[in-house]
Design a protein around this motif. Structure first.
Motif: not given
Length: 411
Positions: A20-24, A296-303, A325-331
């Motif tokens: 679930a995400t807010p409107p983009c 998601r896993r690759d981007l979070l691992r990098f950050l 992307l930001l919401n799905h990854c929880g960034i």
């Protein structure tokens, strides 16, 4: 979602569930940060009868587009794309001083200003009050309306039938596919043309472009499903072009069914490609969800690794796709302290859901970060050039889609 919005079938299969995400595009002002923020499920399904991919219509176009944060003219490459299209359409259709062109969802007049420059009568039909006002300020005649059969008939009655109706990057944005298509048919002359550009589901799946799934996009088209949607309003697909825009789009040329004739060879060729990719059976969608999870896993691992090394990562761009992307990854700001954007409307605001500050682009040169995460990856060539200055301090660019890519910047 229990029924397909195009054919009414209940045979709906899951493609990917992004939570679930807010409107983009619902960027937050500072005073909104302590208030509740609504979020809506973002679950893509496909109808196994007509193969239209779609999300539930949990928000309305009125919620999104009455005031809108996106102005097309801030992308140089997009303005150039529009200019090239107008030149080609004028030549292809023989448009001249006696012609009439209507663009639906005309935004800030980025396309129609090229029509105006050629002395061709035109009209924009734009639902967003703020960007429509910007178009009028730029000399592009624009009415503030959502397209419906009634609106289309009213525009036709007041201005005459259109020789060309343009609907770029809007056919995915309307939940009432049939009614919108009927509106297009109401606008266009009985011997006229309708040109639609929309992202191609084939490249979305093949290139892992899941961040283009967001609440503004109610459906995702193959040429096969688009042809069926057009037919629902009395239009027939006669030609298709494959475009690089938005990571891979299709330009659909259609005409009123009574004058359409046989479709071009290019239509048959793209239909064959879609069938070979399995997009008219569930096999073509089977592994998409797993590939999304890997992004998601690759981007979070990098950050996380960059943070552990004491390296700085900031964002470039605040597009709708970036917010998926930001919401799905929880960034959150602990991993991405800010992003920048050329659109001053977004400055001083915060990304929906993730609450990341949006700042002017000059901040990057001032802070000299180790990495710049490019959120509008579809503008890779244009933005790599714009960001070439990060080479001065050894900074690098990061592109998250279709897979994580860290690149040195060349001067």
């Amino acid at each position: 979602m229990t029924r397909c919005r195009l054919c009414g079938s209940e045979a709906m299969a899951s493609v990917v569930d992004l939570g679930a995400t807010p409107p983009c595009e619902s960027f937050l002002a500072a005073e909104q940060l302590d208030r509740p923020e609504p979020a809506y499920p973002l679950h893509l399904r496909v109808c196994t009868e007509c193969w239209l991919a779609q999300i539930p219509p949990l928000i309305t176009p009125e919620d999104t587009f009455s005031e809108y944060a996106y102005f097309s003219s801030y992308s140089k490459s997009w303005v150039e794309h529009a200019r090239t299209f107008v030149e080609g359409a004028v030549e292809r259709l023989g448009l001249g001083a006696d012609s009439f062109v209507v663009e639906v969802a005309s935004n800030d007049g980025y396309l129609l200003r090229h029509v105006v420059d050629r002395g061709i009568r035109c009209l924009g039909v734009e639902p967003s009050v703020n960007v429509g006002a910007s178009a009028r300020d730029a000399g592009v005649p624009t009415v503030t309306e959502f397209l419906s059969p009634k609106t289309g008939a009213a525009v036709r009655a007041g201005h005459g039938p259109a020789d060309l109706v343009v609907a770029n990057n809007v056919y995915a944005h309307i939940p009432d596919v049939v009614g919108f298509t009927q509106g297009l048919r109401a606008l266009v002359a009985d011997d006229g043309w309708v040109s639609i550009e929309v992202q191609h589901l084939l490249t979305l799946i093949e290139e892992n472009q899941y961040d283009t799934i967001y609440h503004e996009h109610f459906q995702y088209y193959t040429v096969a499903s688009a042809a069926r949607a057009l037919a629902s309003g009395g239009l027939t697909l006669v030609d298709v072009e494959l475009l690089p825009t938005h990571g891979g789009s299709i330009r659909l040329w259609s005409r009123p069914a009574e004058v359409a004739g046989e479709p071009s060879r290019r239509v048959a060729e793209v239909l064959d490609r879609e069938k070979a990719a399995g997009l008219q059976e569930l096999t073509g969608y089977a592994e998409f969800s797993a590939r999304v999870a890997k992004v998601r896993r690759d981007l979070l691992r990098f950050l996380i690794d960059a943070a552990e090394r004491g390296e700085t990562v900031v964002g470039y761009g605040a597009p709708g796709k970036g917010n998926t992307l930001l919401n799905h990854c929880g960034i959150r700001p602990d991993l991405l302290p800010y992003t920048v954007d050329r659109n001053p409307y977004k400055h001083g605001r915060f990304t929906p859901g993730t609450r990341i500050p949006v700042l002017p682009p000059e901040r990057i040169a001032a802070d000299r970060p180790d990495y710049v995460l490019v959120l509008p990856w579809n503008l890779r060539e244009e933005l790599s050039e714009q960001l070439s200055f990060v080479h001065e301090w050894g900074g690098r660019l990061v592109f998250p889609i279709p897979e994580l890519s860290i690149v040195e910047v060349e001067r």
